[in-house]
Design a protein around this motif. Structure first.
Motif, PDB file in Angstrom:
ATOM      1  N   GLY A  16       0.635  -1.181  -0.033  1.00 40.32           N
ATOM      2  CA  GLY A  16       0.047   0.046   0.282  1.00 40.32           C
ATOM      3  C   GLY A  16       0.956   1.124   0.021  1.00 40.32           C
ATOM      4  N   ALA A  17       2.343   1.284   0.124  1.00 33.58           N
ATOM      5  CA  ALA A  17       3.037   2.392  -0.016  1.00 33.58           C
ATOM      6  C   ALA A  17       3.104   3.019  -1.368  1.00 33.58           C
ATOM      7  N   PRO A  18       2.822   4.326  -1.583  1.00 30.92           N
ATOM      8  CA  PRO A  18       3.013   4.902  -2.954  1.00 30.92           C
ATOM      9  C   PRO A  18       4.262   4.753  -3.386  1.00 30.92           C
ATOM     10  N   SER A  19       4.540   4.497  -4.595  1.00 36.01           N
ATOM     11  CA  SER A  19       5.958   4.319  -5.051  1.00 36.01           C
ATOM     12  C   SER A  19       6.646   5.643  -5.307  1.00 36.01           C
ATOM     13  N   LEU A  20       5.828   6.377  -5.995  1.00 29.15           N
ATOM     14  CA  LEU A  20       6.498   7.633  -6.408  1.00 29.15           C
ATOM     15  C   LEU A  20       6.954   8.589  -5.339  1.00 29.15           C
ATOM     16  N   TYR A  21       5.974   8.578  -4.105  1.00 26.66           N
ATOM     17  CA  TYR A  21       5.981   9.392  -3.017  1.00 26.66           C
ATOM     18  C   TYR A  21       7.200   8.799  -2.193  1.00 26.66           C
ATOM     19  N   LEU A  22       7.463   7.584  -2.213  1.00 28.77           N
ATOM     20  CA  LEU A  22       8.675   7.122  -1.552  1.00 28.77           C
ATOM     21  C   LEU A  22       9.884   7.335  -2.073  1.00 28.77           C
ATOM     22  N   VAL A  23       9.752   7.128  -3.315  1.00 27.71           N
ATOM     23  CA  VAL A  23      11.010   7.574  -4.133  1.00 27.71           C
ATOM     24  C   VAL A  23      11.425   9.064  -3.867  1.00 27.71           C
ATOM     25  N   ILE A  24      10.602   9.770  -4.098  1.00 33.49           N
ATOM     26  CA  ILE A  24      10.817  11.284  -3.892  1.00 33.49           C
ATOM     27  C   ILE A  24      11.260  11.585  -2.530  1.00 33.49           C
ATOM     28  N   CYS A  25      10.437  11.111  -1.611  1.00 33.52           N
ATOM     29  CA  CYS A  25      10.820  11.242  -0.247  1.00 33.52           C
ATOM     30  C   CYS A  25      12.226  10.844   0.099  1.00 33.52           C
ATOM     31  N   THR A  26      12.529   9.508  -0.288  1.00 36.23           N
ATOM     32  CA  THR A  26      14.029   9.065  -0.010  1.00 36.23           C
ATOM     33  C   THR A  26      15.089   9.997  -0.511  1.00 36.23           C
ATOM     34  N   THR A  27      14.942  10.468  -1.889  1.00 34.56           N
ATOM     35  CA  THR A  27      15.862  11.150  -2.603  1.00 34.56           C
ATOM     36  C   THR A  27      15.940  12.317  -1.869  1.00 34.56           C
ATOM     37  N   VAL A  28      14.873  13.186  -1.424  1.00 36.35           N
ATOM     38  CA  VAL A  28      14.949  14.430  -0.627  1.00 36.35           C
ATOM     39  C   VAL A  28      15.799  13.999   0.727  1.00 36.35           C
ATOM     40  N   LEU A  29      15.438  13.107   1.513  1.00 36.57           N
ATOM     41  CA  LEU A  29      16.187  12.721   2.585  1.00 36.57           C
ATOM     42  C   LEU A  29      17.584  12.559   2.101  1.00 36.57           C
ATOM     43  N   GLY A  30      17.968  11.978   1.162  1.00 38.37           N
ATOM     44  CA  GLY A  30      19.497  11.542   0.797  1.00 38.37           C
ATOM     45  C   GLY A  30      20.119  13.138   0.680  1.00 38.37           C
ATOM     46  N   LEU A  31      19.449  13.988   0.021  1.00 38.17           N
ATOM     47  CA  LEU A  31      20.000  15.408  -0.284  1.00 38.17           C
ATOM     48  C   LEU A  31      20.136  15.947   0.976  1.00 38.17           C
ATOM     49  N   VAL A  32      19.340  15.809   1.770  1.00 33.90           N
ATOM     50  CA  VAL A  32      19.218  16.726   3.224  1.00 33.90           C
ATOM     51  C   VAL A  32      20.357  16.068   4.072  1.00 33.90           C
ATOM     52  N   ALA A  33      20.523  14.696   4.158  1.00 32.79           N
ATOM     53  CA  ALA A  33      21.565  13.988   4.636  1.00 32.79           C
ATOM     54  C   ALA A  33      23.131  14.549   4.067  1.00 32.79           C
ATOM     55  N   LEU A  34      23.249  14.723   2.810  1.00 29.09           N
ATOM     56  CA  LEU A  34      24.537  15.393   2.234  1.00 29.09           C
ATOM     57  C   LEU A  34      24.777  16.486   2.764  1.00 29.09           C
ATOM     58  N   ALA A  35      23.481  17.384   2.841  1.00 32.87           N
ATOM     59  CA  ALA A  35      23.532  18.793   3.211  1.00 32.87           C
ATOM     60  C   ALA A  35      24.173  18.857   4.602  1.00 32.87           C
ATOM     61  N   GLY A  36      23.531  17.986   5.284  1.00 33.81           N
ATOM     62  CA  GLY A  36      23.849  17.839   6.985  1.00 33.81           C
ATOM     63  C   GLY A  36      25.621  17.558   7.225  1.00 33.81           C
ATOM     64  N   ASP A  37      25.923  16.747   6.027  1.00 28.23           N
ATOM     65  CA  ASP A  37      27.216  16.348   6.137  1.00 28.23           C
ATOM     66  C   ASP A  37      28.293  17.693   5.869  1.00 28.23           C
ATOM     67  N   LEU A  38      27.948  18.182   4.710  1.00 28.07           N
ATOM     68  CA  LEU A  38      28.453  19.559   4.319  1.00 28.07           C
ATOM     69  C   LEU A  38      28.345  20.514   5.670  1.00 28.07           C
ATOM     70  N   ALA A  39      27.247  20.644   6.074  1.00 28.37           N
ATOM     71  CA  ALA A  39      27.086  21.772   7.333  1.00 28.37           C
ATOM     72  C   ALA A  39      27.980  21.623   8.421  1.00 28.37           C
ATOM     73  N   GLU A  40      27.995  20.099   8.727  1.00 29.01           N
ATOM     74  CA  GLU A  40      28.982  19.921   9.849  1.00 29.01           C
ATOM     75  C   GLU A  40      30.373  19.945   9.622  1.00 29.01           C
ATOM     76  N   SER A  41      30.846  19.605   8.137  1.00 28.24           N
ATOM     77  CA  SER A  41      32.154  20.023   7.601  1.00 28.24           C
ATOM     78  C   SER A  41      32.402  21.608   7.718  1.00 28.24           C
ATOM     79  N   ALA A  42      31.598  22.207   7.336  1.00 26.28           N
ATOM     80  CA  ALA A  42      31.568  23.671   7.269  1.00 26.28           C
ATOM     81  C   ALA A  42      31.839  24.269   8.806  1.00 26.28           C
TER      82      ALA A  42
END
Length: 292
Positions: free
Chosen positions: A212-238
């Motif tokens: 019952g999980a919507p495929s398009l939603y989950l793909v978009i959601c995890t992609t955004v979460l991955g992008l946010v995680a990368l941003a968090g990594d860069l912010a901590e490095s800065a």
């Protein structure tokens, strides 16, 4: 090669030496410690909300210790005691279903921290409470949502771990143009794109496994979460570059400190909680997995 510790300054020479690749012993230590922490995290997550809250508390205390060492150049002081106590109280409140009160307590502790250290270190010391406290509360809040809490935390972990691994492999295999060399000398555009592809793949896998999980939603959601995680990594490095540091500490072999290891999870967890807060405050984990 000498490895800089948590209190040693970061230099361009360090960056150049690390850009050539990990020393074999460091790489082995990195893999071993990463696997160990991953297994402990999964075990505590599976064991239940209280066990998971305990794990989050331990890691948050270690991050508070590192934050004080960076900002105030002190390992143990009143600020660390206040920071650690406030984090434990907030996590305990979140664990018993009082997440809103936990946020209030976090704000009160931040005001006390700022007042204690004044202009010199007050604001940055107080900022550490929010940097560590908000993701900690978010993780415990999501885990408490039965029966979807475990799966929601597993989703966040999977996205961050997949993104980190893909970024490393993609960067080492393809190489190419650096993403932001002045902040993070080893990151490349190839690694970044690989991380986002891996994040999207995690969403696709979870949508296949969750009925019952919507495929398009989950793909978009995890992609955004991955992008946010990368941003968090860069912010901590800065943040570390401001204080001329390469690693937050040397507590974790091959990784540096807990802040270095958990920066992506902290950012992704806080962002995931914000998404859930907007979609369904009463069933946040279900909202993260299935959408509004």
């Amino acid at each position: 090669m000498h490895e800089p510790s948590w209190h040693e300054p970061w230099t361009g020479e360090d960056a150049r030496s690390r850009a050539t690749g990990h020393h074999p012993r460091r790489l082995i230590a990195r893999i071993a410690s990463g696997v160990f922490l991953g297994l402990v995290s999964l075990g505590a997550t599976f064991a239940g909300s209280y066990a998971f809250a305990g794990l989050v508390a331990v890691m948050a205390i270690m991050m508070a210790w590192e934050w004080g060492g960076i900002v105030r150049s002190r390992r143990y002081d009143f600020g660390f005691l206040l920071h650690a106590a406030a984090i434990v109280v907030c996590i305990a409140l979140a664990a018993i279903g009082r997440s809103q009160l936990a946020l209030v307590a976090l704000g009160v502790a931040a005001i006390a921290m700022a007042a204690t250290y004044g202009r010199q270190n007050g604001l940055m010391s107080a900022a550490g409470l929010f940097y560590i406290g908000i993701p900690a509360i978010s993780l415990v809040w999501l885990r408490n949502d039965v029966p979807y809490g475990f799966t929601a935390i597993l989703l966040i972990f999977s996205v961050v771990w997949a993104a980190d691994t893909a970024a490393y492999v993609g960067g080492k295999t393809v190489g190419g143009v650096k993403f932001w060399p002045s902040i993070s000398p080893n990151k490349t555009w190839a690694g970044t794109c690989s991380a986002l592809v891996a994040s999207a793949l995690v969403g696709a896998i979870f949508s296949f496994l969750l009925t019952g999980a919507p495929s398009l939603y989950l793909v978009i959601c995890t992609t955004v979460l991955g992008l946010v995680a990368l941003a968090g990594d860069l912010a901590e490095s800065a943040f570390k570059r401001v204080y001329r540091l390469k690693d937050a500490s040397n507590l974790i072999p091959g990784h540096g400190g807990f802040m270095d290891r958990l920066d992506g999870i902290a950012a992704a967890a806080a962002f995931a909680a914000l998404i859930c807060l907007l979609m369904d405050i009463n069933q946040p984990a279900k909202a993260l997995l299935f959408g509004a």
